[in-house]
Enzyme design. Structure first.
Site, PDB file in Angstrom:
ATOM      1  N   THR A  50       0.860  -1.197   0.000  1.00 41.58           N
ATOM      2  CA  THR A  50       0.000   0.000   0.000  1.00 41.58           C
ATOM      3  C   THR A  50       0.897   1.248   0.000  1.00 41.58           C
ATOM      4  O   THR A  50       2.114   1.149   0.138  1.00 41.58           O
ATOM      5  CB  THR A  50      -0.902   0.071   1.262  1.00 41.58           C
ATOM      6  N   ALA A 139       5.451   1.000   7.475  1.00 32.27           N
ATOM      7  CA  ALA A 139       4.867   1.883   8.492  1.00 32.27           C
ATOM      8  C   ALA A 139       4.068   0.983   9.409  1.00 32.27           C
ATOM      9  O   ALA A 139       3.167   0.290   8.963  1.00 32.27           O
ATOM     10  CB  ALA A 139       3.975   2.937   7.853  1.00 32.27           C
ATOM     11  N   TYR A 224       9.333  12.423   6.760  1.00 33.26           N
ATOM     12  CA  TYR A 224       8.377  13.514   6.604  1.00 33.26           C
ATOM     13  C   TYR A 224       8.818  14.674   7.487  1.00 33.26           C
ATOM     14  O   TYR A 224       9.345  14.464   8.573  1.00 33.26           O
ATOM     15  CB  TYR A 224       6.966  13.039   6.988  1.00 33.26           C
ATOM     16  N   TYR A 234       4.062  15.951  14.865  1.00 32.28           N
ATOM     17  CA  TYR A 234       4.839  15.099  13.959  1.00 32.28           C
ATOM     18  C   TYR A 234       6.344  15.276  14.175  1.00 32.28           C
ATOM     19  O   TYR A 234       6.958  14.533  14.914  1.00 32.28           O
ATOM     20  CB  TYR A 234       4.434  15.314  12.481  1.00 32.28           C
ATOM     21  N   VAL A 273      -2.887  10.926   1.940  1.00 30.39           N
ATOM     22  CA  VAL A 273      -3.798   9.987   2.591  1.00 30.39           C
ATOM     23  C   VAL A 273      -3.289   8.562   2.370  1.00 30.39           C
ATOM     24  O   VAL A 273      -3.228   8.091   1.243  1.00 30.39           O
ATOM     25  CB  VAL A 273      -5.215  10.078   1.980  1.00 30.39           C
TER      26      VAL A 273
HETATM   27  P1  NAD Z   1       1.132   2.506   4.430  1.00 29.22           P
HETATM   28  O1  NAD Z   1       0.421   2.145   5.695  1.00 29.22           O
HETATM   29  O2  NAD Z   1       0.318   2.781   3.227  1.00 29.22           O
HETATM   30  O3  NAD Z   1       2.170   1.342   4.025  1.00 29.22           O
HETATM   31  C1  NAD Z   1       2.894   0.614   4.956  1.00 29.22           C
HETATM   32  C2  NAD Z   1       3.425  -0.677   4.360  1.00 29.22           C
HETATM   33  O4  NAD Z   1       4.136  -1.378   5.397  1.00 29.22           O
HETATM   34  C3  NAD Z   1       2.345  -1.656   3.864  1.00 29.22           C
HETATM   35  O5  NAD Z   1       2.780  -2.288   2.678  1.00 29.22           O
HETATM   36  C4  NAD Z   1       2.252  -2.695   4.992  1.00 29.22           C
HETATM   37  O6  NAD Z   1       1.857  -3.987   4.540  1.00 29.22           O
HETATM   38  C5  NAD Z   1       3.713  -2.735   5.422  1.00 29.22           C
HETATM   39  N1  NAD Z   1       3.909  -3.248   6.765  1.00 29.22           N
HETATM   40  C6  NAD Z   1       3.541  -2.673   7.953  1.00 29.22           C
HETATM   41  N2  NAD Z   1       3.960  -3.450   8.980  1.00 29.22           N
HETATM   42  C7  NAD Z   1       4.583  -4.518   8.423  1.00 29.22           C
HETATM   43  C8  NAD Z   1       5.213  -5.662   8.966  1.00 29.22           C
HETATM   44  N3  NAD Z   1       5.315  -5.875  10.285  1.00 29.22           N
HETATM   45  N4  NAD Z   1       5.721  -6.566   8.098  1.00 29.22           N
HETATM   46  C9  NAD Z   1       5.647  -6.405   6.753  1.00 29.22           C
HETATM   47  N5  NAD Z   1       5.083  -5.316   6.189  1.00 29.22           N
HETATM   48  C10 NAD Z   1       4.559  -4.400   7.028  1.00 29.22           C
HETATM   49  O7  NAD Z   1       2.090   3.705   4.819  1.00 29.22           O
HETATM   50  P2  NAD Z   1       2.789   4.905   4.016  1.00 29.22           P
HETATM   51  O8  NAD Z   1       2.104   6.154   4.416  1.00 29.22           O
HETATM   52  O9  NAD Z   1       3.001   4.576   2.601  1.00 29.22           O
HETATM   53  O10 NAD Z   1       4.200   4.924   4.774  1.00 29.22           O
HETATM   54  C11 NAD Z   1       5.409   4.438   4.234  1.00 29.22           C
HETATM   55  C12 NAD Z   1       6.541   5.324   4.696  1.00 29.22           C
HETATM   56  O11 NAD Z   1       6.355   6.627   4.151  1.00 29.22           O
HETATM   57  C13 NAD Z   1       6.629   5.503   6.226  1.00 29.22           C
HETATM   58  O12 NAD Z   1       7.983   5.560   6.617  1.00 29.22           O
HETATM   59  C14 NAD Z   1       5.977   6.859   6.436  1.00 29.22           C
HETATM   60  O13 NAD Z   1       6.391   7.487   7.624  1.00 29.22           O
HETATM   61  C15 NAD Z   1       6.497   7.574   5.206  1.00 29.22           C
HETATM   62  N6  NAD Z   1       5.776   8.811   4.826  1.00 29.22           N
HETATM   63  C16 NAD Z   1       4.426   8.838   4.716  1.00 29.22           C
HETATM   64  C17 NAD Z   1       3.794  10.033   4.402  1.00 29.22           C
HETATM   65  C18 NAD Z   1       2.294  10.122   4.303  1.00 29.22           C
HETATM   66  O14 NAD Z   1       1.757  11.229   4.398  1.00 29.22           O
HETATM   67  N7  NAD Z   1       1.598   9.052   4.087  1.00 29.22           N
HETATM   68  C19 NAD Z   1       4.551  11.191   4.162  1.00 29.22           C
HETATM   69  C20 NAD Z   1       5.936  11.117   4.233  1.00 29.22           C
HETATM   70  C21 NAD Z   1       6.542   9.916   4.582  1.00 29.22           C
END
Ligand code: NAD
Length: 397
Positions: A50, A139, A224, A234, A273
């Site tokens: 995701t 995440a 972030y 944050y 999101v």
């Molecule tokens: P998300 O929840 O969409 O994706 C997380 C992924 O991690 C998924 O594929 C899930 O299956 C996997 N995952 C979680 N726990 C797991 C485990 N124990 N074993 C295997 N897989 C596992 O999250 P996202 O928002 O895409 O976040 C990804 C990164 O991007 C994070 O480091 C987050 O801090 C960073 N980020 C997010 C944003 C935002 O606004 N969404 C902005 C900047 C940075």
């Protein structure tokens, strides 16, 4: 089974396989319509099902024609129960990759465990030889220590003092004030354990010892920074400490990898999101205002737009030079943090109430994108049709 959305707080407990497949297809088509990326050949994405990880897998496969291995948590469906959105996304991705003549494999398991790392290394060795790009995009709210079996939970709390600000129930549009108590030292240290750079480092050590990395391997993890509005919860909060740790891990890793032509970066991305970000207090309201401003200025991006730009203009630009900020980070949050964007968001922020939220912000899109993460509210999908929730991921171990 006819599948309708069912929500509990900030999660949706049902998912739609056809809608998830349509969302994946939309991302694939976005990348295919863009110039090809002269990028990686064989890619490992940890946290691939995701959000940013899924988009990275799609950009690598359909933008650079790379073979991919995706690691994510297992959550298959059955005839009576829907799978996770990540499961349906991965099934759709693998089907499309296969049709495009690309190799793609899924390793389902806990990314924090030794077993998942070992399984992944064996798979890479057997099927791809080596990987030249490793994306770490996990995440999680919890990590189990693979040696001691102990749990750590990450928290989203301020540090040093309580923090009060506006927040929204994005289902109802009700704006209220939320007060968050400060994290304890233990909570901060646990958050760093879960979301800092330790597991990323462990993955890279294991992959290197397993001799499945090319000499010039690139690896990235996501960070972030965000607006003044969300700083206390944050970047200056418990999660910010974890991101500081992740960023210093990248610098150390980069020094080591550079000795033989490799590189490690943190990519600072835009607020979007995803299943993880919807769970942070204050943030959904900030994003609704941000969406409104960025859309009006023609600057809005989703995870796939951000990722295509990351690959084509930062990681693999025609110049061959990756632009970095003064702390060695890749910045793809440049449009979110533009002065004019932030000034307008702040102006909106000061005025938001339950009465004017739909007029001042783009909460409607936030809510819609939230449901789209689970395969709902997607154009062209017949939600009254009977569908089988039991979908297989073709090359999953
Ligand atoms: P998300 O929840 O969409 O994706 C997380 C992924 O991690 C998924 O594929 C899930 O299956 C996997 N995952 C979680 N726990 C797991 C485990 N124990 N074993 C295997 N897989 C596992 O999250 P996202 O928002 O895409 O976040 C990804 C990164 O991007 C994070 O480091 C987050 O801090 C960073 N980020 C997010 C944003 C935002 O606004 N969404 C902005 C900047 C940075």
């Amino acid at each position: 089974m006819i599948i309708k959305p069912r929500t509990r707080g900030f999660i949706c407990t049902t998912t739609h396989p056809v809608g998830c497949a349509a969302q994946v297809q939309k991302q694939i088509e976005y990348v295919q319509a863009k110039p090809a990326i002269h990028g990686p050949r064989n890619v490992l994405v940890i946290g691939a099902s995701t959000g940013y990880g899924l988009s990275a897998r799609i950009a690598a496969a359909f933008g650079a024609h790379a073979n991919t291995v995706g690691v994510y948590r297992p959550s298959a469906g059955s005839e009576k129960r829907t799978a996770s959105a990540g499961w349906y996304n991965s099934a759709a991705f693998e089907k499309a990759a296969e049709a495009a003549g690309l190799k793609s494999f899924s390793v389902t398991g806990d990314a924090f465990s030794t077993e998942t790392k070992t399984k992944t290394i064996e798979l890479i060795r057997k099927e791809l030889g080596k990987v030249d790009l490793v994306i770490y995009s996990v995440a999680s709210a919890r990590r189990t220590n693979p040696v001691t079996g102990e749990f750590s939970n990450s928290v989203l709390k301020p540090i040093g003092h309580s923090y009060t600000n506006k927040t929204v129930n994005f289902h109802t549009g009700e704006v209220s004030e939320v007060t968050l108590e400060p994290a304890t030292q233990q909570e901060i240290s646990d958050t760093v354990t879960v979301m800092g750079g330790d597991d990323w480092q462990q993955w890279m050590n294991a992959l290197s010892e397993g001799e499945v990395l090319t000499n010039d391997v690139t690896t990235i993890a996501y960070s972030y920074i965000g607006s003044e509005i969300t700083q206390a919860i944050y970047r200056e909060g418990s999660i910010g400490q974890a991101k500081d740790h992740l960023e210093s891990t990248a610098l150390q890793m980069n020094e080591k990898l550079a000795a033989h032509g490799g590189r490690a970066y943190v990519c600072v991305s835009k607020g979007l999101v995803t299943q993880s970000s919807s769970a942070i207090p204050v943030v959904p309201l900030y994003m609704s205002a941000l969406y409104k401003v960025m859309k009006e200025k023609g600057l809005h991006e989703g995870t796939i737009e951000q990722t295509y730009r990351l690959f084509s203009e930062r990681l693999y630009p025609a110049s061959g030079v990756t632009p970095l900020d003064d702390q060695g980070r890749i910045r793809i949050d440049d449009w979110e943090l533009r002065e004019d964007v932030q000034a307008e968001v702040q102006e909106i922020w000061n005025q938001i109430t339950t009465e004017n939220i739909y007029e001042l912000t783009d909460l409607v899109s936030f809510r819609k994108e939230f449901f789209q993460l689970f395969g709902f509210e997607t154009e062209g999908v017949d939600y009254d049709a009977d569908v089988n929730p039991d979908v297989a991921v073709p090359h999953s171990i």
